[in-house]
Scaffold this active site. Structure first.
Site, PDB file in Angstrom:
ATOM      1  N   SER A 184      40.388   6.344  47.266  1.00 19.96           N
ATOM      2  CA  SER A 184      41.256   6.949  46.264  1.00 19.96           C
ATOM      3  C   SER A 184      40.705   6.809  44.847  1.00 19.96           C
ATOM      4  O   SER A 184      39.557   7.182  44.598  1.00 19.96           O
ATOM      5  CB  SER A 184      42.657   6.349  46.407  1.00 19.96           C
ATOM      6  OG  SER A 184      43.587   7.071  45.649  1.00 19.96           O
ATOM      7  N   ASP A 406      44.868  14.895  54.131  1.00 22.94           N
ATOM      8  CA  ASP A 406      45.299  14.356  52.834  1.00 22.94           C
ATOM      9  C   ASP A 406      45.348  15.478  51.804  1.00 22.94           C
ATOM     10  O   ASP A 406      44.343  16.142  51.565  1.00 22.94           O
ATOM     11  CB  ASP A 406      44.290  13.277  52.402  1.00 22.94           C
ATOM     12  CG  ASP A 406      44.549  12.762  50.990  1.00 22.94           C
ATOM     13  OD1 ASP A 406      45.693  12.857  50.520  1.00 22.94           O
ATOM     14  OD2 ASP A 406      43.596  12.252  50.370  1.00 22.94           O
ATOM     15  N   HIS A 462      45.436   9.735  53.489  1.00 21.23           N
ATOM     16  CA  HIS A 462      44.898   9.125  52.278  1.00 21.23           C
ATOM     17  C   HIS A 462      45.414   7.698  52.252  1.00 21.23           C
ATOM     18  O   HIS A 462      46.588   7.497  51.970  1.00 21.23           O
ATOM     19  CB  HIS A 462      45.412   9.908  51.062  1.00 21.23           C
ATOM     20  CG  HIS A 462      44.949   9.404  49.737  1.00 21.23           C
ATOM     21  ND1 HIS A 462      43.838   9.894  49.141  1.00 21.23           N
ATOM     22  CD2 HIS A 462      45.426   8.454  48.893  1.00 21.23           C
ATOM     23  CE1 HIS A 462      43.657   9.298  47.975  1.00 21.23           C
ATOM     24  NE2 HIS A 462      44.608   8.421  47.805  1.00 21.23           N
TER      25      HIS A 462
END
Lengths: 485, 485
Positions: A184, A406, A462
């Site tokens: 991320s 995601d 994610h």
């Protein structure tokens, strides 16, 4: 929200005491933890926690959890894990992604989370430092309000210094292959940190680090590319119609994030996009969003707001009482909020008393949705592509992986910036397998001594290891061994 | 494979006996079934099974399972369900998709499948006839080898005649709103059957049927459009790289199903596509394929081959012994193979003795992968789009739904042929909800008295109700009620 002011005032009050207590804190800087509340008996792996002082005045105290490889600590890689946010604790990785422990939902009750071993911990194949960075994250803290202010570049320097000091304190890991990793938002800082390490080695800094490369999952890399990929991705995944997508592409000219206010057609399209995506769980588009809505914010923002604010919603009575994994993924995160705020846990982890008021999953001072500067965090690197590009001139390996479900950092944006590096294709797109099933697709690129593997994780969100732990462990184990995925 | 020859020989041997036994079979044509092996106690719904003779010489005996609505049989719609294949039994729908019963995996053992109630059966809101069609499917049979040969258009006529006769035998359902429904290959025949019904009404046939429309899930509609949509769909869903997709699109000019043998570049691209998709479970791309491989056939074909041939692989010892849903979806189908071949079951269902040798999930005589004519089945309608187009001139409602994770008949092909009908958009693409979660997206079109709703079922496979039963029940209930999804 805890609030900057509160934090700094709190810090001011305890500063003098802290300076007295820890002016020479090397004796307290690391502890072996043999037991943890929630886990029955001795931990069957070697856990060390500690603080390492960094920053110009050593007034930034970064907290870490270090777990030795359960295979061969002497030879297995040393992995430094940087969580996202910025400002999210590495405990998220420890419990939900790649750590040795996870919550036993069938036995956890109210405020007594119960722990069990994660068979797919990356510590099965590597030594992992789960680092709370930047300052103000998890159990990391600052000794002054000045030191509490940070940025992408400054926090990267702190991590570089952290690794240097940590290796000096743990000389037996200096020769292990070193990788900087995370998911991320760490996509912004990991290439910077990796670059710092190469720079430090080239400058002759000691110890010379055995840096081999970096590894990032669903990485935020370039605001323009990544955020603009959400709308085409949503179209691909059957969430937006072709008509609306084509209209938005034309009216907004492919730029959906900084729209000219006079562009009414684009604004209208984006409002429709909003209506279509508002109730999608962005982290894994097929999972329930569990009805959490913050009005007036986009769904792409919403989930982040909610997760960062989740502590405010926390209510132990809401914890699932049934013997099963909670239906809503967000509910699973209640467990580490309870756990990390337990005084017994903090004692077991050797948390320095008075250094933080309340443990937060993500520090809401640093972590704001629009990625605009906050009082305490300067988002001063909008794109880490230039750092990736620099690294293509090093003897360096990169693994970039994307859970392909995601919506927050979609795989197509990642593909796009990788393509912009103009690397040579070494092995073309092909499935990779775990247990005879397609776990995803991968392709490898090169440039002189640089190698970059891009892998999707089929069905992953994610970040991918939270959704596909077995597959991701197999992936990194093969990649560490320089085998094909 | 059972083989046409074997079947026809078998039929020849029993023909005389059958003709004697059933020359006047109206007394045997329908039976109320109060108990079924595997289900404890009386069935809490009204099940009738029976045969209806159709065909020019009444030598086609179509078998059906009829379940009365558990809500309001007098007013709820009457739904005729046509399974795919062609040649697959409607028992698949009965147990795995929209039927009142399903297998209790936690209690089923070896050759003793145990049944439980399906809370999401469409019989909660409608009267459903699960029909074994065409002749040779499930428990349906022919009285002559000639009658065993059929086609898209002929079988559609048989179904029309079946409905007519069934309504004559069940006059209290004549006034219920009538819908022809099904999934997959039934996308070819359902529009034809629906057209037959409108034609019959217009010709003044009795009884006049209260036809309201049709409903098809992941429908095969147009070989060119649907099969050619697989490659772009696989690209969208992260299974094929943009590079390979763009190259194939250019080299094959968007035609991937009937390739000019001299087009080497296209052939090379398609071989690479094959390698990328070979181990994907086409029915739901995120589920395990469970390692079943038939070499030399494409993955898109493979799963169909395997499912039709699955009985040959059947081994009761392979049935999962643990108290959970089998990991491999294909394993769940073993249960109905065991169940439907049980003599006690066949007695309970009032199956006419000697009419079929072995119950097959899909009749492999009719059902071949390339959809080329077989000895017994003529695939004489390559596209049902002209039938849809005809129906746009009727007072008619259509619901077309697509599990959006299906590679066999991908939603983007369905969108494409719907677009070709040039209808007026009545309500644009928007999410629909079940239990406050996005269950998919829907859009409605119209043309005079014709209305077509297209709905995706998020995360659904081929066919959607098997994967998302709660969502699909909510969808049809709203659609029947003419409410927005």
């Amino acid at each position: 929200m805890a609030g900057t002011l509160g934090r700094v005032l709190g810090l001011a009050c305890v500063n003098i005491l802290l300076l007295l207590l820890f002016s020479n804190n090397s004796v307290y800087s690391q502890s072996i933890v043999r037991n943890l509340p929630g886990f029955h008996g001795d931990l069957p792996f070697k856990l060390e926690t500690g603080y390492t002082a960094t920053g110009e005045k050593d007034d930034v105290e970064l907290f870490y959890y270090f777990v030795e490889s359960e295979r061969n600590p002497a030879d297995d890689p040393l992995v430094v894990w940087i969580a996202g946010g910025p400002g999210c604790s590495s405990l998220r990785a420890f419990f939900y992604e790649i750590g040795p422990l996870t919550f036993d939902y069938s036995r956890s009750k109210d405020e007594k989370p119960s722990l069990l071993l994660n068979p797919y911990s990356w510590t099965k194949v590597s030594n992992v430092i789960y680092l709370d960075t930047p300052v103000g994250t998890g159990f990391s803290y600052a000794r002054s309000s000045d030191a509490y202010r940070t940025s992408d570049t400054l926090s990267s320097k702190h991590v570089y210094n952290f690794i240097r000091k940590w290796l000096i304190d743990h000389p037996r890991f200096i020769s292990n292959p070193l990788y900087v990793t995370g998911v991320s938002y760490s996509g912004i800082v990991i290439p910077i940190i990796t670059q710092e390490i190469y720079n430090g080695n080239e400058a002759g800094n000691e110890p010379q680090m055995n840096i081999k490369g970096y590894m990032i999952g669903n990485p935020l890399t370039d605001r323009n590319i990544d955020f603009n990929s959400r709308i085409p991705y949503a179209n691909r995944m059957a969430l937006l119609s072709d008509e609306l997508f084509e209209s938005a592409k034309e009216n907004c000219q492919g730029n959906y994030i900084s729209v000219n206010p006079s562009n009414g057609l684009c604004a209208k399209n984006l409002k429709e996009v909003e209506e279509n995506l508002n109730f999608i769980y962005g982290y894994q588009i097929l999972e329930p969003s569990c009805g959490l809505v913050v009005s007036g914010t986009s769904s792409l923002r919403k989930s982040r707001v909610l997760n960062s604010h989740r502590k405010n919603l926390f209510n132990p009575l809401r914890l699932p009482q049934q013997h099963q994994q909670p239906r809503c993924r967000g509910d699973t995160y209640d467990y580490y909020l309870v756990w990390a705020n337990d005084r017994n846990v903090q004692r077991a982890l050797r948390i320095r008393e008075g250094t933080i008021r309340e443990w937060e999953a993500c520090n809401t001072d640093h972590y704001l949705v629009g990625k605009d500067d906050t009082e305490t965090y300067s988002y001063n690197v909008a794109s880490s592509v230039p750092y990736h590009r620099n690294l293509t001139n090093k003897n360096c390996r990169a693994l970039i992986f994307s859970g392909d479900h995601d919506l927050v950092v979609p795989y197509i944006g990642t593909e796009k910036w990788i393509r912009s590096l103009d690397l040579t294709v070494e092995s073309s797109w092909a499935p990779w397998f775990v247990d005879h099933e397609v776990a995803g697709y991968g392709t490898t690129f090169s440039h002189n001594d640089y190698s970059l593997t891009f892998a999707t994780v089929k069905g992953g969100g994610h970040a991918a290891p939270e959704y596909k732990p077995e597959e991701c462990l197999a992936m990194v184990d093969r990649w560490f061994a320089q085998s094909p995925l």
